[in-house]
Design an enzyme around this catalytic site. Structure first.
Site, PDB file in Angstrom:
ATOM      1  N   GLN A  83       1.520 -10.618  10.562  1.00 46.57           N
ATOM      2  CA  GLN A  83       1.993  -9.543   9.677  1.00 46.57           C
ATOM      3  C   GLN A  83       1.273  -8.224   9.935  1.00 46.57           C
ATOM      4  O   GLN A  83       1.830  -7.142   9.734  1.00 46.57           O
ATOM      5  CB  GLN A  83       1.792  -9.982   8.221  1.00 46.57           C
ATOM      6  CG  GLN A  83       2.401  -9.063   7.189  1.00 46.57           C
ATOM      7  CD  GLN A  83       1.544  -8.981   5.939  1.00 46.57           C
ATOM      8  OE1 GLN A  83       0.382  -8.617   5.999  1.00 46.57           O
ATOM      9  NE2 GLN A  83       2.139  -9.316   4.803  1.00 46.57           N
ATOM     10  N   HIS A 124       0.978  -2.264  11.033  1.00 44.36           N
ATOM     11  CA  HIS A 124       2.082  -3.056  11.577  1.00 44.36           C
ATOM     12  C   HIS A 124       2.508  -2.617  12.980  1.00 44.36           C
ATOM     13  O   HIS A 124       3.690  -2.441  13.261  1.00 44.36           O
ATOM     14  CB  HIS A 124       3.278  -3.031  10.615  1.00 44.36           C
ATOM     15  CG  HIS A 124       2.939  -3.499   9.242  1.00 44.36           C
ATOM     16  ND1 HIS A 124       2.580  -4.797   8.965  1.00 44.36           N
ATOM     17  CD2 HIS A 124       2.852  -2.819   8.064  1.00 44.36           C
ATOM     18  CE1 HIS A 124       2.301  -4.909   7.670  1.00 44.36           C
ATOM     19  NE2 HIS A 124       2.451  -3.724   7.115  1.00 44.36           N
ATOM     20  N   GLN A 134       0.826  -1.200   0.000  1.00 49.03           N
ATOM     21  CA  GLN A 134       0.000   0.000   0.000  1.00 49.03           C
ATOM     22  C   GLN A 134       0.863   1.254   0.000  1.00 49.03           C
ATOM     23  O   GLN A 134       1.908   1.310   0.645  1.00 49.03           O
ATOM     24  CB  GLN A 134      -0.909  -0.001   1.241  1.00 49.03           C
ATOM     25  CG  GLN A 134      -1.993   1.040   1.195  1.00 49.03           C
ATOM     26  CD  GLN A 134      -3.096   0.741   2.198  1.00 49.03           C
ATOM     27  OE1 GLN A 134      -3.291  -0.402   2.589  1.00 49.03           O
ATOM     28  NE2 GLN A 134      -3.818   1.761   2.615  1.00 49.03           N
ATOM     29  N   SER A 164       4.380  -6.241   2.721  1.00 48.13           N
ATOM     30  CA  SER A 164       3.104  -6.109   3.418  1.00 48.13           C
ATOM     31  C   SER A 164       1.969  -6.686   2.566  1.00 48.13           C
ATOM     32  O   SER A 164       1.929  -7.890   2.320  1.00 48.13           O
ATOM     33  CB  SER A 164       2.855  -4.644   3.784  1.00 48.13           C
ATOM     34  OG  SER A 164       1.721  -4.503   4.613  1.00 48.13           O
ATOM     35  N   LEU A 165       1.057  -5.847   2.086  1.00 47.10           N
ATOM     36  CA  LEU A 165       0.001  -6.296   1.194  1.00 47.10           C
ATOM     37  C   LEU A 165       0.577  -7.132   0.056  1.00 47.10           C
ATOM     38  O   LEU A 165      -0.030  -8.113  -0.397  1.00 47.10           O
ATOM     39  CB  LEU A 165      -0.742  -5.083   0.623  1.00 47.10           C
ATOM     40  CG  LEU A 165      -1.548  -5.290  -0.661  1.00 47.10           C
ATOM     41  CD1 LEU A 165      -2.768  -6.135  -0.378  1.00 47.10           C
ATOM     42  CD2 LEU A 165      -1.912  -3.955  -1.286  1.00 47.10           C
ATOM     43  N   ARG A 216      -9.263  -7.268   4.702  1.00 44.68           N
ATOM     44  CA  ARG A 216      -8.073  -6.847   5.457  1.00 44.68           C
ATOM     45  C   ARG A 216      -8.016  -5.330   5.547  1.00 44.68           C
ATOM     46  O   ARG A 216      -7.759  -4.751   6.614  1.00 44.68           O
ATOM     47  CB  ARG A 216      -6.820  -7.391   4.772  1.00 44.68           C
ATOM     48  CG  ARG A 216      -5.485  -7.040   5.433  1.00 44.68           C
ATOM     49  CD  ARG A 216      -4.358  -7.673   4.622  1.00 44.68           C
ATOM     50  NE  ARG A 216      -3.044  -7.494   5.197  1.00 44.68           N
ATOM     51  CZ  ARG A 216      -2.199  -6.537   4.881  1.00 44.68           C
ATOM     52  NH1 ARG A 216      -2.569  -5.610   3.978  1.00 44.68           N
ATOM     53  NH2 ARG A 216      -1.005  -6.453   5.435  1.00 44.68           N
TER      54      ARG A 216
END
Length: 427
Positions: A250, A201, A11, A92-93, A117
């Site tokens: 995560q 996070h 993102q 991440s994503l 999510r």
């Protein structure tokens, strides 16, 4: 050794118009968008091509949109070239995009998962309670100490992403992030507040993590076509049953991107292609591993930059050690249909452990496998297939996959025809 990795952005890389060029020029990219939109029940093209940046930056839209563009880029690259990665990773994503590319999660399931999510992460914290900031030019240990000092009175800030030796991201309660940022600026760091809708996070995302766990526990995961690096460990997944825990963790734990790229370098990756919008990860490679050839592919014009990678892969030598590694990985990931314990022990466990021990000795000594050792790995895999009751068509697909990934067609030419018993070519 010329090994290739595909990496997928997270993102923050979104922009209005992303994916439009791919859809216009490649039918396979349009198919990706159509499948994703159908799974979601709304048009991603509307947001990606014709929406506003404000609309596209809504987390629950951003995440499936970036994933779809990334998978479209992956489909185009693999359809237009013969490139096969030795491993994949996503920031991440982007880890979801990596898992789709490796065949672990279907595109339809992935876009539905990241749509939720994004919503869960957005709803975890009230607006303006949290914040994030990128920190440049400061040792990570100092940043960690400053975050600890700024975390007080119920407000917390932590390092949420280790992007490179030169850059980390901090995340948490807005007041703590601002205080840490001011302290770090005074110490000579460059601190840039990030325009995000939630503090990702960090512990503030705990409720989103638990909600996501429930979604993931209902998901069916496939076998790994090639290794996928996990953000929370900086190492490839060993088993499919790690996916739920790692993707849950995560959401609240830091992204170990620098560690992930270090692993890639240590395991022979020499070229990297970022698949998806923008060039964030390609640029980070200059800090993480300046000797690696990095390029990006998100539009048709980027294919020119990929040509050098293609040339490198075409002249690459067979990767014999990876051949052993992939035989073991596929043996583990192959679905079992045989519940006879004695047969399973003799046909799967014993030959697998023997080859695993052989690999450990090779890695410890730094040696390269002999043709006999490679053949032993193949024989082990055939035994696993037979014992587990694997269909012949899947067996052949897996053997061909190993040859593509390790460039060993000339070593075992008969394998492409499904003839395992034939003697290997000695080069």
């Amino acid at each position: 050794m010329n090994k290739l990795a595909f990496i997928f952005p997270g993102q923050g890389s979104q922009y209005v118009g992303m994916g439009k060029d791919l859809v216009h020029n490649y039918p396979i990219a349009r198919e990706v968008f159509e499948e994703a939109s159908e799974a979601l029940g709304f048009s991603l093209e509307k947001y990606c091509f014709d929406g506003t940046m404000e609309e596209l930056s809504q987390t629950e839209i951003t995440q499936p949109a970036i994933l779809t563009v990334s998978v479209a880029a992956f489909k185009v690259i693999t359809n237009e070239t013969d490139l096969v990665p030795s491993l994949v990773a996503g920031h991440s994503l982007g880890e979801y995009s990596a898992l789709v590319s490796a065949g672990v999660i279907s595109l339809a399931d992935a876009v539905r998962l990241v749509h939720k999510r994004g919503r869960f992460m957005q709803e975890a914290v009230e607006q303006n309670v949290g914040a994030m900031a990128a920190v440049y030019g400061m040792d990570k240990e100092i940043v960690r100490e400053v975050c600890l000092s700024a975390s007080k009175d119920g407000h917390e800030v932590v390092i949420s992403s280790y992007n490179s030796p030169e850059q980390v991201v901090i995340s948490g309660h807005r007041l703590a992030v601002e205080q840490a940022g001011a302290s770090l600026t005074g110490m000579g760091a460059k601190v840039i507040p990030l325009r995000v809708s939630a503090p990702f996070h960090c512990a503030l995302m705990a409720s989103a993590g638990e909600r996501m766990r429930k979604e993931l526990e209902g998901q069916v995961f496939g076998s790994f076509t090639y290794p996928v690096i996990s953000n929370v460990t900086g190492r490839p997944y060993d088993r499919s049953d790690e996916i739920v825990q790692n993707l849950t963790d995560q959401i609240t734990l830091p992204v170990l991107w620098s560690e992930s790229m270090k692993y890639a370098v240590e395991h022979g990756i020499s070229s990297v292609i970022e698949l998806g919008p923008q060039t964030v990860l390609r640029n980070l490679m200059k800090q993480n591993a300046p000797d690696i050839h990095a390029c990006s592919f998100g539009e048709s014009k980027d294919l020119k930059a990929v040509q050098e990678v293609i040339a490198k892969q075409q002249t690459a030598e067979p990767d014999k050690l990876l051949f052993i590694i992939r035989c073991l990985a596929i043996a583990v990931c192959t679905r079992n249909t045989n519940w006879d314990n004695e047969a399973y022990t003799k046909g799967v466990i014993e030959p697998y452990r023997k080859v695993q021990h052989m690999l450990e000795e090779l890695e410890s000594s730094g040696g390269q496998p002999t043709m006999e050792q490679m053949r032993e790995a193949l024989t082990m895999l055939q035994s696993v297939f037979t014992t587990k009751g694997t269909e012949k068509e899947e067996q052949q697909e897996r053997f061909e996959q190993i040859q593509r990934e390790t460039r060993t067609w000339e070593l075992f030419p008969q394998l492409a025809e499904g003839i395992l018993e034939a003697e290997p070519v000695v080069l």
